[in-house]
Design an enzyme around this catalytic site. Structure first.
Site, mmCIF file in Angstrom:
data_model
loop_
_atom_site.group_PDB
_atom_site.id
_atom_site.type_symbol
_atom_site.label_atom_id
_atom_site.label_comp_id
_atom_site.label_asym_id
_atom_site.label_seq_id
_atom_site.Cartn_x
_atom_site.Cartn_y
_atom_site.Cartn_z
ATOM 1 N N THR A 161 -4.376 -3.574 -4.058
ATOM 2 C CA THR A 161 -5.532 -3.104 -4.828
ATOM 3 C C THR A 161 -5.152 -1.830 -5.562
ATOM 4 O OG1 THR A 161 -6.284 -1.840 -2.919
ATOM 5 C CG2 THR A 161 -7.328 -3.973 -3.270
ATOM 6 N N ASN A 175 6.659 8.909 -14.429
ATOM 7 C CA ASN A 175 6.945 8.380 -15.773
ATOM 8 C C ASN A 175 8.429 8.192 -16.035
ATOM 9 O OD1 ASN A 175 4.177 8.368 -16.441
ATOM 10 N ND2 ASN A 175 4.309 10.581 -16.773
ATOM 11 N N LYS A 176 9.163 7.921 -14.977
ATOM 12 C CA LYS A 176 10.598 7.668 -15.140
ATOM 13 C C LYS A 176 10.951 6.238 -14.748
ATOM 14 C CE LYS A 176 11.875 12.456 -13.985
ATOM 15 N NZ LYS A 176 11.782 12.913 -15.378
ATOM 16 N N LEU A 231 -7.055 -1.250 3.106
ATOM 17 C CA LEU A 231 -7.232 0.184 3.348
ATOM 18 C C LEU A 231 -7.050 0.950 2.048
ATOM 19 C CD1 LEU A 231 -5.172 0.651 6.611
ATOM 20 C CD2 LEU A 231 -7.556 -0.018 6.338
ATOM 21 N N LEU A 264 10.350 4.634 -12.081
ATOM 22 C CA LEU A 264 10.772 4.442 -10.694
ATOM 23 C C LEU A 264 9.858 3.455 -9.963
ATOM 24 C CD1 LEU A 264 12.691 5.245 -8.407
ATOM 25 C CD2 LEU A 264 11.300 7.287 -8.009
ATOM 26 N N ALA A 265 8.571 3.416 -10.361
ATOM 27 C CA ALA A 265 7.629 2.508 -9.679
ATOM 28 C C ALA A 265 8.117 1.052 -9.750
ATOM 29 C CB ALA A 265 6.222 2.661 -10.256
ATOM 30 N N ASN A 281 0.836 -1.200 0.000
ATOM 31 C CA ASN A 281 0.000 0.000 0.000
ATOM 32 C C ASN A 281 0.876 1.257 0.000
ATOM 33 O OD1 ASN A 281 -2.310 1.549 0.096
ATOM 34 N ND2 ASN A 281 -3.235 0.327 1.741
ATOM 35 N N PHE A 282 0.237 2.389 -0.209
ATOM 36 C CA PHE A 282 0.886 3.710 -0.142
ATOM 37 C C PHE A 282 2.051 3.861 -1.127
ATOM 38 C CE2 PHE A 282 -0.916 3.000 4.149
ATOM 39 C CZ PHE A 282 -1.862 4.017 4.129
ATOM 40 N N LEU A 283 1.974 3.182 -2.256
ATOM 41 C CA LEU A 283 2.973 3.425 -3.305
ATOM 42 C C LEU A 283 2.767 4.852 -3.805
ATOM 43 C CD1 LEU A 283 5.014 2.739 -5.559
ATOM 44 C CD2 LEU A 283 3.137 1.673 -6.820
ATOM 45 N N CYS A 284 3.808 5.637 -3.721
ATOM 46 C CA CYS A 284 3.658 7.042 -4.127
ATOM 47 C C CYS A 284 4.985 7.596 -4.633
ATOM 48 C CB CYS A 284 3.172 7.870 -2.934
ATOM 49 S SG CYS A 284 2.854 9.584 -3.365
ATOM 50 N N ILE A 285 4.935 8.278 -5.749
ATOM 51 C CA ILE A 285 6.118 8.916 -6.329
ATOM 52 C C ILE A 285 5.809 10.394 -6.526
ATOM 53 C CG2 ILE A 285 7.585 9.020 -8.402
ATOM 54 C CD1 ILE A 285 7.232 6.012 -8.673
HETATM 55 S S1 MYA Z 1 -2.184 1.633 -5.143
HETATM 56 C C1 MYA Z 1 -1.879 3.365 -5.003
HETATM 57 C C2 MYA Z 1 -0.970 3.834 -6.078
HETATM 58 N N1 MYA Z 1 -0.584 5.209 -5.855
HETATM 59 C C3 MYA Z 1 -1.161 6.264 -6.467
HETATM 60 O O1 MYA Z 1 -2.033 6.141 -7.279
HETATM 61 C C4 MYA Z 1 -0.637 7.617 -6.030
HETATM 62 C C5 MYA Z 1 -0.423 8.578 -7.183
HETATM 63 N N2 MYA Z 1 0.413 7.995 -8.233
HETATM 64 C C6 MYA Z 1 1.766 7.807 -8.153
HETATM 65 O O2 MYA Z 1 2.412 8.102 -7.154
HETATM 66 C C7 MYA Z 1 2.447 7.193 -9.376
HETATM 67 O O3 MYA Z 1 1.657 7.435 -10.509
HETATM 68 C C8 MYA Z 1 2.688 5.662 -9.238
HETATM 69 C C9 MYA Z 1 3.290 5.126 -10.553
HETATM 70 C C10 MYA Z 1 3.690 5.412 -8.097
HETATM 71 C C11 MYA Z 1 1.403 4.888 -8.973
HETATM 72 N N3 MYA Z 1 0.523 -0.407 -9.019
HETATM 73 O O4 MYA Z 1 7.438 4.882 -12.373
HETATM 74 P P1 MYA Z 1 6.555 4.712 -13.543
HETATM 75 C C12 MYA Z 1 3.149 0.551 -13.336
HETATM 76 C C13 MYA Z 1 1.402 -1.161 -9.682
HETATM 77 O O5 MYA Z 1 7.065 5.307 -14.817
HETATM 78 P P2 MYA Z 1 4.628 6.476 -12.355
HETATM 79 C C14 MYA Z 1 -0.935 0.907 -4.153
HETATM 80 O O6 MYA Z 1 -0.295 1.556 -3.379
HETATM 81 C C15 MYA Z 1 2.748 0.865 -14.747
HETATM 82 O O7 MYA Z 1 1.761 -0.032 -15.217
HETATM 83 N N4 MYA Z 1 2.030 -0.786 -10.807
HETATM 84 O O8 MYA Z 1 5.072 5.206 -13.258
HETATM 85 C C16 MYA Z 1 -0.676 -0.564 -4.363
HETATM 86 C C17 MYA Z 1 4.067 0.732 -15.433
HETATM 87 O O9 MYA Z 1 4.400 -0.640 -15.599
HETATM 88 P P3 MYA Z 1 4.136 -1.339 -17.043
HETATM 89 C C18 MYA Z 1 1.749 0.429 -11.284
HETATM 90 O O10 MYA Z 1 3.306 6.930 -12.830
HETATM 91 C C19 MYA Z 1 0.616 -0.711 -5.113
HETATM 92 C C20 MYA Z 1 5.088 1.262 -14.429
HETATM 93 O O11 MYA Z 1 4.399 1.185 -13.146
HETATM 94 C C21 MYA Z 1 0.846 1.292 -10.634
HETATM 95 O O12 MYA Z 1 5.727 7.477 -12.288
HETATM 96 C C22 MYA Z 1 0.903 -2.122 -5.527
HETATM 97 C C23 MYA Z 1 5.419 2.718 -14.722
HETATM 98 O O13 MYA Z 1 6.297 3.157 -13.759
HETATM 99 C C24 MYA Z 1 0.220 0.812 -9.466
HETATM 100 N N5 MYA Z 1 -0.675 1.537 -8.774
HETATM 101 O O14 MYA Z 1 4.429 5.848 -10.894
HETATM 102 C C25 MYA Z 1 2.225 -2.264 -6.215
HETATM 103 N N6 MYA Z 1 0.775 2.437 -11.327
HETATM 104 O O15 MYA Z 1 5.200 -0.774 -17.978
HETATM 105 C C26 MYA Z 1 2.506 -3.662 -6.703
HETATM 106 C C27 MYA Z 1 1.596 2.307 -12.380
HETATM 107 O O16 MYA Z 1 4.302 -2.814 -16.821
HETATM 108 C C28 MYA Z 1 2.947 -4.568 -5.589
HETATM 109 N N7 MYA Z 1 2.186 1.102 -12.369
HETATM 110 O O17 MYA Z 1 2.765 -0.970 -17.472
HETATM 111 C C29 MYA Z 1 3.355 -5.924 -6.113
HETATM 112 C C30 MYA Z 1 3.754 -6.888 -4.995
HETATM 113 C C31 MYA Z 1 5.155 -6.544 -4.431
HETATM 114 C C32 MYA Z 1 5.531 -7.338 -3.201
HETATM 115 C C33 MYA Z 1 5.683 -8.827 -3.518
HETATM 116 C C34 MYA Z 1 6.133 -9.613 -2.247
HETATM 117 C C35 MYA Z 1 6.071 -11.017 -2.459
#
Ligand code: MYA
Length: 434
Positions: A202, A176-177, A434, A179-180, A166-170
């Protein structure tokens, strides 16, 4: 609400879901998911024939000890959320960057107490509060968190020791670099080091591949305030007073719930686990975890849990909800919007529809005293049995559920192919994130 364009409650909630629904032509194909196509998740449109883990078995020793390299000028940090100033940094990062609100009229009003409740359940690990700072200035620019959770898949009887992400935030300037993917891989490494290989998460956006999709539902409590701040429109054939009258709630609860206390934990947990046997995916709580999630610090402003007792003093029902208000900006009359989210509930009644209607109606009544203006839930659990009677309406937001490194047969998220609520039908989703 001054000269700002009115925003509907649905629009507000779409933002809460933090993702836009895509039209079929906007939807990416699997090959376009540069990152996700490399990860152990089911492919889009994959027909699941067998449930189970995707990656072959590894051990923590197979996992690197060192964090992934970060682009120069940035460094990894483990955020100490026991420390108020670091909590403030997390608050600021999320306040400015978590919700995409183009008008900048509202923000999540996180509190220190909320973060401690959400991020420090029993079994929490500090290295799972993973941030990125700018090396030179120390500014926190990204964050991702994992918290422990035990998942039970009721159809196969499988129990998965897992985490919730949770709380993934950039920071907006670093979007778009790519980093996610680095953050996700780093939290995966940190979790794998603890011999944990599955994660539940989620999101509003479509990624490969949702195991279920639920739709947000909203129940206005303080309709005139929602209207004042521009979130609720006045339908053409209604008057303000007819809307207020429609959503008016009694001051008296029907089932006379009382606040849950520590000595109730075991009994309520038994009731919940029994009730949840009907759902496909649920969370299994240990008593100390359940105490944390239901009672918080014991006198919580964030989580509210109530129980109903019969004449013999046995607990027959319970409900809980958490509070996460919005700060309202640039409004002369209101600076905060109270929002409650339905959490876990259970009943031992066989008359589910009428009992849940009474129970959740009582939840709405109790929520008024905490200045809740709108009460939200999803189409998960048994919610479709009370949504209509309790005057919830469907929002525009959807929430997709994902499981990392595990294939599951699709689960009923409580909506049909046209995204309408499947009334009076138990969904498959028993877990609440949450
Ligand atoms: S959900 C809440 C997400 N946060 C927000 O919406 C807050 C506002 N947004 C942001 O801060 C950024 O836009 C985020 C993306 C950080 C979301 N889940 O770095 P990029 C993929 C998974 O250039 P940015 C929550 O917290 C995207 O499809 N992946 O993108 C749950 C693309 O990949 P691909 C996501 O926009 C998080 C790549 O990232 C998400 O700068 C669960 C682009 O990267 C997203 N919500 O940053 C995470 N959004 O090329 C997964 C975009 O393949 C956990 N992307 O399409 C997985 C399990 C890990 C643990 C495993 C343990 C075993």
């Amino acid at each position: 609400m001054g000269d700002q364009p009115p925003k509907s409650i649905e629009e507000l909630m779409k933002l809460l879901a933090m993702g836009q629904e895509l039209t079929p032509s906007q939807q990416k194909e699997m090959k376009d998911y540069r990152f996700w196509k490399t990860q152990p998740v089911p492919h889009l449109d994959e027909k699941i024939t067998k449930e189970g883990p995707i990656d072959k078995l590894k051990t923590p020793n197979d996992i690197p000890n060192e964090p992934l390299p970060l682009i120069k000028d940035f460094e990894w940090v483990t955020l100490d959320i026991g420390n108020d100033s670091e909590l403030d940094e997390l608050y600021k990062l999320l306040y400015d960057n978590y919700v995409e609100d183009t008008d900048a009229t509202f923000r999540f009003k996180y509190s220190h107490e909320f973060f401690k409740w959400a991020l420090k359940p029993p079994g929490w690990k500090k290295e799972w509060h993973c941030g990125v700072r700018v090396k030179e200035t120390g500014k926190l620019v990204a964050f991702i968190a994992a918290t422990p959770v035990t998942i039970k898949l009721n159809k196969s009887g499988t129990t998965l020791t897992s985490v919730e992400i949770n709380f993934l935030c950039i920071h907006k300037k670093l979007r778009n670099k790519r980093l996610a993917p680095v953050l996700i891989k780093e939290i995966t490494r940190r979790v794998n080091k603890n011999d944990i290989w599955q994660a539940l998460y989620t999101g509003g956006s479509i990624l490969p591949t949702p195991l279920a999709t639920c739709r947000y539902q909203h129940r206005p409590i303080n309709w005139s305030k929602l209207h004042d701040v521009g979130f609720s429109h006045l339908p053409p054939n209604q008057t303000k007073s007819s809307m207020v009258a429609n959503y008016a709630l009694s001051n008296q609860t029907k089932l006379k719930p009382r606040l849950m206390e520590e000595h109730d934990v075991e009994q309520v947990l038994q009731l919940l686990h029994k009730y949840q046997e009907k759902f496909d995916i649920v969370q299994l709580f240990k008593p100390e975890e359940f105490k944390h999630w239901m009672l918080g610090n014991g006198n919580s402003n964030v989580i509210k849990a109530y129980v109903v007792e019969n004449e013999k003093g046995d607990i027959t029902d319970f409900f809980s909800y958490y509070l996460l208000p919005f700060t309202v900006l640039e409004n002369t009359h209101h600076d905060e919007l109270g929002i409650a989210y339905l959490f876990y509930y259970a009943t031992d009644s066989k008359e589910i529809k009428s009992r849940l209607t009474d129970l959740i109606n009582d939840a709405l009544i109790t929520a008024k005293q905490f200045s809740v203006d709108v009460f939200n839930c999803l189409t998960s659990q048994d919610n479709s049995f009370f949504l209509k009677n309790c005057k919830f309406g469907s929002g525009d937001g959807y929430l997709n559920y994902y499981l990392f490194n595990y294939k599951l047969f699709p689960i009923n998220g409580g909506i049909d192919e046209d995204k309408q609520v499947k009334e009076d039908e138990t969904s498959g989703v028993g877990v609440v994130l949450l």
